[in-house]
Motif scaffolding. Structure first.
Motif, short mmCIF file in Angstrom:
data_model
loop_
_atom_site.label_atom_id
_atom_site.label_comp_id
_atom_site.label_asym_id
_atom_site.label_seq_id
_atom_site.Cartn_x
_atom_site.Cartn_y
_atom_site.Cartn_z
N ASN A 159 73.72 56.98 15.12
CA ASN A 159 72.97 56.65 16.33
C ASN A 159 72.11 55.40 16.20
O ASN A 159 71.65 54.86 17.20
N ILE A 198 81.63 63.12 25.32
CA ILE A 198 80.43 62.43 24.82
C ILE A 198 80.76 60.95 24.60
O ILE A 198 80.02 60.06 25.03
N THR A 199 81.90 60.70 23.95
CA THR A 199 82.24 59.30 23.64
C THR A 199 82.53 58.53 24.92
O THR A 199 82.21 57.35 25.03
N GLU A 258 72.44 58.77 25.76
CA GLU A 258 72.25 58.23 24.41
C GLU A 258 72.52 56.72 24.43
O GLU A 258 71.78 55.95 23.86
N GLN A 299 76.15 63.95 9.28
CA GLN A 299 76.63 63.21 10.45
C GLN A 299 75.54 62.27 10.97
O GLN A 299 75.77 61.10 11.24
N GLN A 300 74.32 62.80 11.09
CA GLN A 300 73.26 61.99 11.66
C GLN A 300 72.73 60.94 10.68
O GLN A 300 72.51 59.80 11.05
#
Ligand code: BGC
Length: 487
Positions: free
Chosen positions: A287, A167-168, A50, A281-282
């Motif tokens: 992102n 993930i982070t 990502e 969240q999204q």
């Protein structure tokens, strides 16, 4: 006398056995952390793929002529591929097992990294990122499943949060790689091969989960798998007991849950909460920041590329650090309270960024920077981990994996929407306008939480299931009786 003191040899044996048991349970704990770490590499790769585009975009813009549509598509190819990966994994993991799917994901991660590093045209880059996305989608569903099916019940929540932490860390790793190789996007992409190889080697050495083996009727292999994970002898009574409960659950599952079950009046409220939380969240724009951070910092007035990338690394560090804070708070102050704090914090900070971006005044650049740090902090401690954690606890057993697969599809679908539309929206309504929309979504998150989200902290999974079945509004589930009982 006889009753109170035992002979020295017996005392020695008792002490020795207790020590041996402690050692075994310590070794078993190490084993479960090892399993979480291996599956966590999949989370790391999720974050890496990502985040890596953030440092590479300015170089790619210099080398190829990219219009906003192609840029959006190339960047968003990862969530788009992940959508396909999640869809594919839902069915195939039942047939081929968790381990096989994670091995396939490892191969796809490595191939995607090599192909994207060697790409000679934007469309090849888009195709190889699609491949990487496929791997991310598979891993994002199967790795948490692998962890939760191997972990002892009382550690499941914490181990799922470790996955978000991974993930982070992957995002931060990608930003650091972007900083270290700021002159070569090819080197940035090729670095993704290393964690992919680690995943392959690690998974190659692991077995499948006892639960999947039992579902296949491979009982003796399931027994050996439990013994290996818990560091016990295959015929230890504890292994017998765990195997018996797994087999009982497997036998109770007469048929897999269906779409109709998912939409039934008792399960629908859980579906709304799970998908709704991922929508919020999204659409909070996370992102847009993670993938396009240097671009956002440029718009916010950071003029040199190196300060833009350095500021981006700062974002990665805050993201990791505040995830720890979220992990600390999640069981202490409860899901709802943490969500309120998260949505209020993100709405406010996004409003600050929108204001600063909408006015050209340089004196407001600092406001944008503070806004960005506050935004990431509020996200990482709350609306980052919470949808993942709640997704794993709100669905009744019968439809748990189906429900998880559909909610994770919502995650990727909305992720794609945001990442793809960001460059297009910025070129039409400007950065200020886009962030104002994200701020409004977060404000709506407060209302959503107030009206629909239940408090699941400290409530057992069976209690949640019973509440859904009772037909009372999901929101009225309260942890109070359980908290009193456990206090
Ligand atoms: C989200 C990802 C996001 C990450 C940022 C996750 O919870 O699902 O889309 O990039 O958090 O840390």
């Amino acid at each position: 006398m006889k009753a109170t003191s035992s002979p020295p040899s017996a005392r020695w044996r008792t002490a020795c056995c207790a020590e041996a048991r402690q050692l075994t349970s310590r070794k078993a704990q190490m084993m479960i952390y090892f399993i979480a770490a291996i599956a966590g590499i999949a989370g790391f790769l999720f974050g890496f793929d990502e985040g890596v585009i953030a440092g590479a975009l300015h170089l790619l813009r210099g080398e190829f002529t990219i219009n906003p549509f192609d840029e959006g598509l190339m960047t968003a190819a990862v969530p788009l591929g992940a959508l396909g990966g999640a869809l594919l994994a839902g069915r195939t993991t039942e047939t081929y097992g968790r381990r096989a799917l994670l091995l396939v994901a490892g191969v796809l991660f490595a191939a995607g990294a090599l192909l994207s590093a060697a790409a000679g045209a934007v469309w090849i880059l888009t195709a190889s990122r699609l491949l990487l996305g496929l791997a991310v989608g598979i891993a994002a569903m199967v790795a948490p499943l692998y962890i939760s099916e191997s972990a002892p019940a009382e550690k499941r929540g914490m181990l799922v949060s470790i996955y978000q932490l991974a993930i982070t860390l992957g995002i931060l790793g990608a930003y650091l790689v972007g900083f270290a190789f700021s002159e070569s996007w090819r080197l940035m992409f090729v670095m993704g091969v290393l964690p992919a190889l680690a995943l392959l080697v690690g998974m190659y050495r692991m077995g499948d989960t006892p639960r999947w083996l039992a579902l296949q009727g491979r009982t003796e292999e399931a027994r050996l798998a439990i013994a290996r994970i818990r560091e016990l002898a295959p015929h230890d009574p504890a292994v017998d007991a765990e195997l018996a409960s797994i087999r009982q659950a497997a036998q109770q599952r007469t048929r897999p849950g269906t779409w109709a079950d998912l939409l039934s009046p008792t399960v629908r409220p859980a579906l709304v909460v799970g998908m709704g939380l991922f929508f919020l969240q999204q659409l909070s724009g996370i992102n847009a920041v993670i993938y396009y951070a240097p671009t956002v910092f440029k718009e916010a007035g950071f003029n040199s590329t190196s300060t833009q990338i350095l500021a981006t690394v700062g974002i990665g560090v805050v993201n990791v650090g505040m995830t720890f804070v979220g992990m600390y708070l999640i069981d202490r102050i409860g899901r709802r309270r943490l969500l309120f704090i998260g949505f209020a914090g993100t709405a406010l900070s996004l409003g600050m960024i929108a204001l600063a971006a909408a006015t050209a005044s340089e004196s407001l650049d600092i406001l944008a920077t503070i806004g960005m740090v506050l935004y990431i902090a509020a996200f990482a401690a709350s609306i980052g981990p919470l949808p993942w954690v709640m997704m794993s606890e709100i669905f009744p057993l019968k439809v748990r994996s189906l429900g998880m697969s559909v909610t994770s599809l919502a995650n990727w679908g909305f992720n794609f929407l945001v990442v793809f539309s960001f460059p297009i929206l910025v070129s039409s309504i400007g950065l200020g306008g886009v962030f104002a929309v994200y701020a409004l979504v977060c404000a709506a998150g407060l209302v959503f939480t107030y009206l629909l989200v239940p408090e699941t902290s400290g409530v057992s999974l069976e209690e949640i299931e019973r509440h859904l079945e009772s037909g009372q509004p999901f929101r009225t589930l309260d942890a109070a009786p359980v908290r009193v009982a456990t206090a």
